[in-house]
Write an enzyme that holds these catalytic residues in place. Sequence first.
Site, PDB file in Angstrom:
ATOM      1  N   ARG A  61       0.804  -1.223   0.000  1.00  0.00           N
ATOM      2  CA  ARG A  61       0.000   0.000   0.000  1.00  0.00           C
ATOM      3  C   ARG A  61       0.836   1.272   0.000  1.00  0.00           C
ATOM      4  O   ARG A  61       0.537   2.225  -0.714  1.00  0.00           O
ATOM      5  CB  ARG A  61      -0.891   0.030   1.245  1.00  0.00           C
ATOM      6  N   GLU A 144      -8.155   0.294  17.183  1.00  0.00           N
ATOM      7  CA  GLU A 144      -7.430   1.272  16.372  1.00  0.00           C
ATOM      8  C   GLU A 144      -6.827   2.400  17.199  1.00  0.00           C
ATOM      9  O   GLU A 144      -5.864   3.042  16.788  1.00  0.00           O
ATOM     10  CB  GLU A 144      -8.363   1.844  15.289  1.00  0.00           C
ATOM     11  N   SER A 160      -6.546  -5.292  11.447  1.00  0.00           N
ATOM     12  CA  SER A 160      -7.053  -4.429  12.513  1.00  0.00           C
ATOM     13  C   SER A 160      -8.215  -5.081  13.243  1.00  0.00           C
ATOM     14  O   SER A 160      -8.324  -4.974  14.464  1.00  0.00           O
ATOM     15  CB  SER A 160      -7.459  -3.069  11.955  1.00  0.00           C
ATOM     16  N   LEU A 161      -9.080  -5.766  12.517  1.00  0.00           N
ATOM     17  CA  LEU A 161     -10.186  -6.448  13.196  1.00  0.00           C
ATOM     18  C   LEU A 161      -9.647  -7.585  14.058  1.00  0.00           C
ATOM     19  O   LEU A 161     -10.096  -7.798  15.190  1.00  0.00           O
ATOM     20  CB  LEU A 161     -11.203  -6.961  12.174  1.00  0.00           C
TER      21      LEU A 161
END
Length: 323
Positions: A61, A144, A160-161
Amino acid sequence: QFHPTALHPGAPGHPHKCEPSSPSHPNRAAPRLLLSEALRGHGALLRDAEGERFVDELAPRDLISRAMVERMVTQGTDHLWLDATGLVHFAERFPAIAGALSATGLDPASDWLPIAPAAHYLSGGVVTDLDGATSLPGLWACGEVACTGVHGANRLASNSLLEGLVFGGRVVDAIAAGRLGALPTGAMRAVVGAPSGIAGASVSASAGDAPVGMSSALALPPTSDIPVLRSSLQGAMTNLAGVVRDAKALAVATEVVDEVRISLGSPKDRSSWELLNLVSVAGALLVSAAARTETRGSHTRSDFPTRDPALLIRLVHGGHPQN
Ligand SMILES: Cc1cc2nc3c(=O)[nH]c(=O)nc-3n(C[C@H](O)[C@H](O)[C@H](O)COP(=O)(O)OP(=O)(O)OC[C@H]3O[C@@H](n4cnc5c(N)ncnc54)[C@H](O)[C@@H]3O)c2cc1C
């Protein structure tokens, strides 16, 4: 962290032609539809304003976002293209995206999709140990908002989850076990304030020092109009403290944040309180970004493009962001 392929609102539906999108487009400040990176995994291509490919579509990314921003600055455009016209069975493979695109009048079978990087995930935040304990006894953090240390230079998609699930459970277990605070595991090792010798934090600059093509974000009219101030803040943070930044750009952004804070005055209602929160977060982000004079991932300090082993630490800044 920046998601490289957020649908760019306000770009004309005309395929294969980069025209500036309208700054007054009603959806300009709204959350942007993310065009999943799985599209590139299935063969969608990134094209610049000339229609040329310019980066390996399967790169991480941060590398793709940086390549896009550099190309956008060079070509003087605020968006590029995702070409998914070669994908077969698009609607079957990506029904949610197909539906959302259809609602905007775009057909991925024939239209190149206007895209630009968008702020996506807050890498950083409240430093915790491996059970979510912070340096303040009784304050626990996960998700987060927390800086647990599990993400590398580039948070991988969907971690992140998982982080929320894993650390949420660890916090509960630690509290149930009677823990009162952080353990000396080394995870809390930190430096308070910017170490001496770290450049950038005290650099000052004027709007004239802003990178070429970015000064329009700095035109802050004398106003107390909350939407105008919010838009100025967002423009400055996106353009000057975004995917690619340097010390001068960060200093100019700091001036804009200060101006917005002064123009805002005392908050009176929900929107002005929200703006004050944004100003506080922006100020903290700028202090941190100025102190970290290296590039480790997610975003790039163009004036410090390589890693600095001395900064293999977590920087913790105490007090008000302005101090
Ligand atoms: C468009 C998008 C797509 C994403 N896709 C993925 C994905 O595919 N996989 C993945 O792993 N991650 C993904 N993420 C990231 C992931 O969704 C978030 O990191 C995660 O949801 C964060 O969860 P959280 O519980 O920590 O915070 P949040 O979900 O932000 O929850 C915080 C809650 O606190 C509340 N709150 C805030 N302030 C206060 C206050 N003062 N008092 C009381 N309550 C307050 C908020 O209203 C909110 O409900 C995506 C994020 C976005 C934006």
